[in-house]
Design a protein around this motif. Structure first.
Motif, PDB file in Angstrom:
ATOM      1  N   GLY A 184       5.682   1.396  13.512  1.00 53.61           N
ATOM      2  CA  GLY A 184       4.591   1.029  12.612  1.00 53.61           C
ATOM      3  C   GLY A 184       4.150   2.195  11.778  1.00 53.61           C
ATOM      4  N   CYS A 185       2.975   2.046  11.219  1.00 50.87           N
ATOM      5  CA  CYS A 185       2.423   3.105  10.371  1.00 50.87           C
ATOM      6  C   CYS A 185       0.962   2.777  10.092  1.00 50.87           C
TER       7      CYS A 185
ATOM      8  N   GLY B 246       2.991  11.199  12.212  1.00 56.72           N
ATOM      9  CA  GLY B 246       4.141  11.019  11.327  1.00 56.72           C
ATOM     10  C   GLY B 246       3.838   9.978  10.268  1.00 56.72           C
ATOM     11  N   ARG B 247       4.861   9.597   9.531  1.00 56.43           N
ATOM     12  CA  ARG B 247       4.705   8.634   8.444  1.00 56.43           C
ATOM     13  C   ARG B 247       4.960   7.247   9.016  1.00 56.43           C
TER      14      ARG B 247
ATOM     15  N   PHE C 163       5.823   9.536  27.075  1.00 51.60           N
ATOM     16  CA  PHE C 163       4.892  10.670  27.254  1.00 51.60           C
ATOM     17  C   PHE C 163       5.145  11.795  26.242  1.00 51.60           C
ATOM     18  N   SER C 164       5.728  11.455  25.112  1.00 54.90           N
ATOM     19  CA  SER C 164       6.098  12.504  24.155  1.00 54.90           C
ATOM     20  C   SER C 164       4.872  13.109  23.471  1.00 54.90           C
ATOM     21  N   ARG C 165       3.751  12.387  23.529  1.00 56.93           N
ATOM     22  CA  ARG C 165       2.527  12.910  22.909  1.00 56.93           C
ATOM     23  C   ARG C 165       1.398  12.884  23.930  1.00 56.93           C
ATOM     24  N   GLY C 166       0.377  13.642  23.666  1.00 56.26           N
ATOM     25  CA  GLY C 166      -0.730  13.704  24.601  1.00 56.26           C
ATOM     26  C   GLY C 166      -1.715  12.566  24.422  1.00 56.26           C
ATOM     27  N   ASP C 167      -1.230  11.344  24.551  1.00 56.26           N
ATOM     28  CA  ASP C 167      -2.125  10.196  24.380  1.00 56.26           C
ATOM     29  C   ASP C 167      -1.609   9.024  25.218  1.00 56.26           C
ATOM     30  N   THR C 168      -2.556   8.264  25.813  1.00 58.03           N
ATOM     31  CA  THR C 168      -2.178   7.146  26.689  1.00 58.03           C
ATOM     32  C   THR C 168      -1.383   6.059  25.974  1.00 58.03           C
TER      33      THR C 168
ATOM     34  N   SER D 260       0.819  -1.215   0.000  1.00 56.80           N
ATOM     35  CA  SER D 260       0.000   0.000   0.000  1.00 56.80           C
ATOM     36  C   SER D 260       0.847   1.257   0.000  1.00 56.80           C
ATOM     37  N   LEU D 261       0.155   2.376   0.162  1.00 53.92           N
ATOM     38  CA  LEU D 261       0.820   3.645   0.404  1.00 53.92           C
ATOM     39  C   LEU D 261       0.719   3.900   1.903  1.00 53.92           C
ATOM     40  N   ILE D 262       1.748   4.496   2.444  1.00 55.73           N
ATOM     41  CA  ILE D 262       1.720   4.812   3.868  1.00 55.73           C
ATOM     42  C   ILE D 262       0.897   6.069   4.068  1.00 55.73           C
ATOM     43  N   ARG D 263       0.022   6.020   5.048  1.00 51.15           N
ATOM     44  CA  ARG D 263      -0.804   7.201   5.307  1.00 51.15           C
ATOM     45  C   ARG D 263      -0.146   8.040   6.393  1.00 51.15           C
TER      46      ARG D 263
END
Ligand SMILES: C[N+](C)(C)CCCC[C@H](N)C(=O)O
Ligand SMILES: O=C(O)CCC(=O)C(=O)O
Ligand SMILES: [Fe+2]
Length: 421
Positions: free
Chosen positions: A402-403, A218-219, A227-232, A210-213
């Motif tokens: 992953g992606c 990020g890609r 904790f680099s992002r605001g998500d559990t 496929s194409l990466i979305r």
């Protein structure tokens, strides 16, 4: 056989189609009898009773191969496959549909053993193969599933002994790729083994189908519990079953996970077939299934961490079905990311909560849970429109890469290999 039978389970008897519109026009309607002008069936030669047709005021009715079909006259003109109306090389319509008189009626109709021939008032002739009509009619489509699937709980999945595909065979042979895609389409999950545990090698796998979305994450992404992002997801906490990116107007179609490292305990991945659970809801409480497929909801992602500022909103029901055959094609389920419900009145809200509870109960049945420990070298592809994922809490250093993939392009690859997708 496998696919048709199980996939059929996903189709709901359409509760909206009982209207008089669909009733045969020559049958008594509202207690009154349709008189003299009743249309007449034209049969082909007596030996071919399998085909008959009759003309009505605004449509043609055709019985062929045990299928009763009704065709609107504008539709019949619009789909003309003659050289001046249709470019068979590009599969594109040349006819300007807006130039067709909406009151158009054929001047003459003829049906032989294989073909329907219509002559239009301006003399243009349209020919349709009867087989083509069966395949392309609404009635023909209604009887089919778009996506053959095998719905599973843990036992069904284990018993099927679906093999992982070897990385080399996946990358270097069409057979390997096809086997992988067939498993993916049927079960909504598939594994590739013996992958070099790096982000670059995982990217090569993804690009094979496929194409990466690229998204706000990020890609190709790496993530750890930093904790680099605001998500559990970026913590060591357990995550209950969910689908990702419910807050996108079009949630990502496929998720790829490859665990590059884990020195510690826990961290197993949970997989649940959302369509299997939805199918149980349909059996127990069709009105709840219908509610989940009709009530629009918002999901939302608000992030303000470091340099990451995002605000995403996606709108849609939990269950998404094709309206013509009621086949499920997308489940949007993420209780963490579900936004304030302000799209439905209070009494519908209450019934919706009851329906959501029934679905959640099914999704949480231990027998529906497939637990796997992702290891370096084993990449997992998840159909994010169907299979929910979660994870157990963990200790130690754990790194996943992953992606997301664009769904259309995965299906494109599958179709080019001859699979129904
Ligand atoms: C996979 N990756 C770590 C990049 C993103 C995680 C997104 C998590 C989000 N709560 C959601 O469910 O969409
Ligand atoms: O850490 C995991 O195994 C999965 C976390 C998650 O749900 C995600 O990244 O989408
Ligand atoms: Fe997730």
């Amino acid at each position: 056989m496998w696919c048709r039978r199980l996939a059929c389970l996903l189709r709901v008897p359409c509760q909206l189609s009982g209207s008089t519109r669909h009733r045969s026009p020559w049958l008594p309607r509202d207690g009154r009898t349709v008189l003299a002008a009743a249309p007449r069936w034209h049969h082909m030669a007596p030996e071919s009773l399998k085909c008959a047709w009759q003309l009505h005021g605004d449509h043609l009715e055709l019985r062929y191969a045990n299928t009763l079909m009704r065709f609107d006259f504008v539709w019949l003109r619009d789909h003309c496959r003659s050289a001046s109306c249709y470019n068979a090389k590009t599969n594109q319509r040349s006819l300007d549909t807006a130039s067709v008189d909406l009151g158009i009626k054929p001047k003459a109709v003829r049906v032989d053993e294989t073909t329907l021939v219509l002559t239009w008032p301006d003399g243009h002739v349209t020919r349709y193969g009867l087989e083509w009509l069966v395949k392309n009619s609404y009635e023909g489509q209604k009887q089919q599933v778009m996506h053959p699937r095998i719905l599973w709980n843990a036992e069904i999945y284990h018993q099927a002994q679906v093999p992982s595909v070897d990385c080399r065979s996946f990358l270097e042979t069409d057979e390997g790729l096809k086997e992988f895609l067939q498993n993916f389409l049927l079960y909504g999950i598939a594994f590739v083994e013996n992958v070099t545990p790096t982000k670059e090698d995982t990217e090569i796998l993804a690009e094979r189908i496929s194409l990466i979305r690229e998204t706000i994450y990020g890609r190709m992404w790496y993530f750890t519990s930093d904790f680099s992002r605001g998500d559990t997801a970026y913590t060591k906490l357990a995550l209950d079953r969910h689908t990702d990116t419910t807050y996108f107007q079009e949630p990502c179609g496929i998720q790829v996970f490859h665990c590059l490292k884990h020195e510690g305990t826990g961290g197993r991945t949970l997989l649940v077939d959302g369509f299997y659970a939805a199918e149980q809801v349909l059996r127990q409480a069709p009105e709840q299934f219908e509610l989940l497929s009709k009530v629009p909801l918002k999901h939302e992602y608000v992030e303000n961490v470091g340099d990451c500022h995002n605000h995403m909103i996606g709108v849609g029901p939990v269950l998404n079905v094709y309206p013509w055959n009621n086949e499920l094609y997308l489940i949007r389920y993420n209780n963490y990311d579900r936004a304030v419900i302000n799209t439905v009145p209070y009494d519908v809200v209450h019934r919706w909560y009851a329906a959501h509870r029934t679905l959640t109960t099914e999704l949480r049945r231990p027998e529906n849970e497939l637990w796997v420990k992702l290891k370096p070298g084993k990449a997992l592809f998840i159909d994010n429109w169907r299979v929910l994922h979660g994870r157990e809490a963990f200790t130690g250093y754990r790194q996943l890469c992953g992606c997301y993939l664009t769904r259309d392009d995965v299906l494109n690859t599958a179709r080019l290999l001859g699979l129904q997708a």
